[in-house]
Design a protein around this motif. Sequence first.
Motif, mmCIF file in Angstrom:
data_model
loop_
_atom_site.group_PDB
_atom_site.id
_atom_site.type_symbol
_atom_site.label_atom_id
_atom_site.label_comp_id
_atom_site.label_asym_id
_atom_site.label_seq_id
_atom_site.Cartn_x
_atom_site.Cartn_y
_atom_site.Cartn_z
ATOM 1 N N GLU A 1 0.347 -0.976 0.130
ATOM 2 C CA GLU A 1 0.459 0.336 0.304
ATOM 3 C C GLU A 1 1.251 1.263 -0.239
ATOM 4 O O GLU A 1 0.819 2.176 -0.840
ATOM 5 N N PRO A 2 1.921 1.624 0.814
ATOM 6 C CA PRO A 2 2.801 2.235 0.513
ATOM 7 C C PRO A 2 3.211 3.007 -0.510
ATOM 8 O O PRO A 2 3.682 4.497 -0.838
ATOM 9 N N LYS A 3 3.043 1.854 -1.364
ATOM 10 C CA LYS A 3 3.836 2.309 -3.279
ATOM 11 C C LYS A 3 2.938 2.832 -3.613
ATOM 12 O O LYS A 3 3.276 3.556 -4.565
ATOM 13 N N TYR A 4 1.621 2.259 -3.020
ATOM 14 C CA TYR A 4 0.602 2.485 -4.734
ATOM 15 C C TYR A 4 0.365 4.226 -3.782
ATOM 16 O O TYR A 4 -0.496 5.593 -4.511
ATOM 17 N N MET A 5 0.699 4.439 -2.492
ATOM 18 C CA MET A 5 0.617 6.164 -1.987
ATOM 19 C C MET A 5 2.073 6.996 -2.375
ATOM 20 O O MET A 5 1.314 8.337 -1.644
ATOM 21 N N GLY A 6 2.605 6.213 -2.973
ATOM 22 C CA GLY A 6 3.714 6.955 -3.140
ATOM 23 C C GLY A 6 5.486 6.640 -2.017
ATOM 24 O O GLY A 6 5.868 7.404 -2.877
ATOM 25 N N MET A 7 5.030 6.285 -2.183
ATOM 26 C CA MET A 7 6.743 5.660 -1.112
ATOM 27 C C MET A 7 6.218 4.302 -1.217
ATOM 28 O O MET A 7 6.808 3.704 -0.371
ATOM 29 N N ASP A 8 7.247 4.357 -1.963
ATOM 30 C CA ASP A 8 7.998 2.365 -2.118
ATOM 31 C C ASP A 8 8.941 2.381 -1.801
ATOM 32 O O ASP A 8 10.553 3.209 -2.158
ATOM 33 N N LEU A 9 8.785 1.974 -0.325
ATOM 34 C CA LEU A 9 10.422 1.990 0.316
ATOM 35 C C LEU A 9 11.432 0.622 -0.031
ATOM 36 O O LEU A 9 10.515 -0.296 -0.626
ATOM 37 N N LEU A 10 12.089 0.726 0.117
ATOM 38 C CA LEU A 10 13.325 0.277 -0.671
ATOM 39 C C LEU A 10 13.767 0.767 -1.800
ATOM 40 O O LEU A 10 14.588 -0.116 -2.604
ATOM 41 N N ASN A 11 12.892 1.344 -2.400
ATOM 42 C CA ASN A 11 12.959 2.104 -3.331
ATOM 43 C C ASN A 11 12.388 3.091 -3.562
ATOM 44 O O ASN A 11 11.744 3.662 -4.521
ATOM 45 N N PRO A 12 13.514 4.319 -2.773
ATOM 46 C CA PRO A 12 13.341 5.380 -3.477
ATOM 47 C C PRO A 12 13.337 5.941 -4.546
ATOM 48 O O PRO A 12 14.211 5.069 -5.717
ATOM 49 N N PRO A 13 12.455 6.799 -5.377
ATOM 50 C CA PRO A 13 12.511 7.803 -6.359
ATOM 51 C C PRO A 13 14.444 8.060 -7.291
ATOM 52 O O PRO A 13 14.528 7.716 -8.442
ATOM 53 N N THR A 14 14.800 8.878 -6.180
ATOM 54 C CA THR A 14 16.460 9.338 -6.615
ATOM 55 C C THR A 14 16.762 9.412 -5.217
ATOM 56 O O THR A 14 16.553 9.057 -4.121
ATOM 57 N N VAL A 15 18.717 9.374 -5.531
ATOM 58 C CA VAL A 15 19.731 9.648 -4.344
ATOM 59 C C VAL A 15 18.966 10.654 -3.603
ATOM 60 O O VAL A 15 19.376 11.032 -2.131
ATOM 61 N N GLU A 16 18.394 11.289 -3.635
ATOM 62 C CA GLU A 16 17.141 13.158 -2.565
ATOM 63 C C GLU A 16 16.030 12.567 -2.138
ATOM 64 O O GLU A 16 15.994 13.064 -1.238
ATOM 65 N N GLY A 17 15.539 11.013 -2.545
ATOM 66 C CA GLY A 17 13.949 10.791 -0.920
ATOM 67 C C GLY A 17 13.158 11.036 -2.179
ATOM 68 O O GLY A 17 13.015 11.440 -3.043
ATOM 69 N N TRP A 18 12.164 10.688 -1.314
ATOM 70 C CA TRP A 18 10.994 11.059 -1.802
ATOM 71 C C TRP A 18 11.048 12.616 -1.239
ATOM 72 O O TRP A 18 10.966 13.573 -0.555
ATOM 73 N N HIS A 19 10.149 13.831 -1.694
ATOM 74 C CA HIS A 19 9.226 15.195 -1.815
ATOM 75 C C HIS A 19 8.679 14.858 0.025
ATOM 76 O O HIS A 19 7.409 14.581 -1.265
#
Length: 474
Positions: free
Chosen positions: A345-363
Amino acid sequence: MADRDIALMAHLLRRAGFGASRDEVEARVAQGYDNVVEELLNVGDDPGIDEDLMYRAYPSYFDKAAIETGQTEWVYRMINNRHQLQEKMSLFWHTIFCSGDNKVDNARTTVIQIDKFREQGMGNFQDLIMMLSQDPAMLYYLDNIESHKTAVNENYGRELLELFSMGVGKDGEINYTEDDVKACARAFTGWNLAPTIPVFPYGRTPFEFRFDPADHDFGEKTFLGETGPWNGEDIVDIICKQPATARFIARKMYDFFVADEPPVPSWRQSEPRDMEAIKTLEKAYFDSGYEISAMLKALFTSDFFKSESVHYAKVKSPAEVVIGTLRMVGQHTGPEPGLFFVAMEPKYMGMDLLNPPTVEGWHTGAEWINSGTLIDRINFAAGLLGDTELPGVKSIIGRLMGGSDAVRPENFVDGCLDLTGPLTVAEETRSELVAHVQSGGELRHGSESERQNFSQRTGEMLQFIATTSEFQFG
């Protein structure tokens, strides 16, 4: 118990963990606020979770072959770890020291990094940065395995300064130069991975750190104004004594535990929301010799953290929405089917745990919310809060039935808001909730049929509360 004591303890347990039931909040109030803070900070040797039972129920967690398995295990730990701050700190560092399995492509290695955050996340920052600089997932993710004394790769050196320890600038000034980045990268040449055994027939094995002196640049380097034949350990030592590092960690902590702050790239030009709070945390950093636990104690016992002005001043991350709701309703507090689907569920809400979108992390902050993720957040929480068979929902219903047989609509709404927070909504929202209850007729629980109706209407009210904007703040 005073309402303010309940509200303060609920605030602490939301920020230093993932929330708690009203029974636990009240038990913690009786324990005393300062005593609870000490318990949160001092984990000891207790693993916080019955790992033998977990591994027996979920054997795949022991040797994670797929990243989804690692995500599911971590969600289980977030729900059930008795040391909630330990798990919250794992998430804190994961949002800063970002490396993703989408590149590492080795679930065991990626999850081991989280295990290290869990073990060292409240320890010494210098030790933590040293661990990170030798962490196989990070070495691979930021290409230090491609950095050689004859061909330096600056990725890790740059991000160590920009995103992991100092930030680009503070108080309108630059914290480091391009020459510092180059010197930093040179110091980490030779920090590499040991050769791995073949993938077949047993699958990937975890990567391991190896220092290769033949590939290390032993030459003189000037870094942040200090000159010498620096290696990675020296660089970490120099970084940790910088005022910019204390500021960086302090602002990160304030943003994560107290109230939403602007993103890191704007910190050079943007003042902290509460400069006195930041100075308090900076002082704890230096006075303790870079101890994270000292900073956390200063934070959780401060007036700025306890202030009602920062209660619900943070937008919940997807992990906080999912784990907090599960802990509220009492689901997956032990091995049971369906955890894998919840963990996605966190992935569907925009937070794919263990897979941040970039090295900057999540906004973070308000950027967690858009039209798509908001629907997912509401549907998830409403689906659980409306299930009157779940233990936590049953407890809320029981408490609401604790008075006279008839419950006034205003008291019913206020009771639901209190037991899901305590949560304060806009007066217009409260009026609409009260009007809805009034339209459904009298609320009674004297007979069996009345109790069934009362339960059904409580679940419905909790679902309505899950749709409010206030529910998205923690």
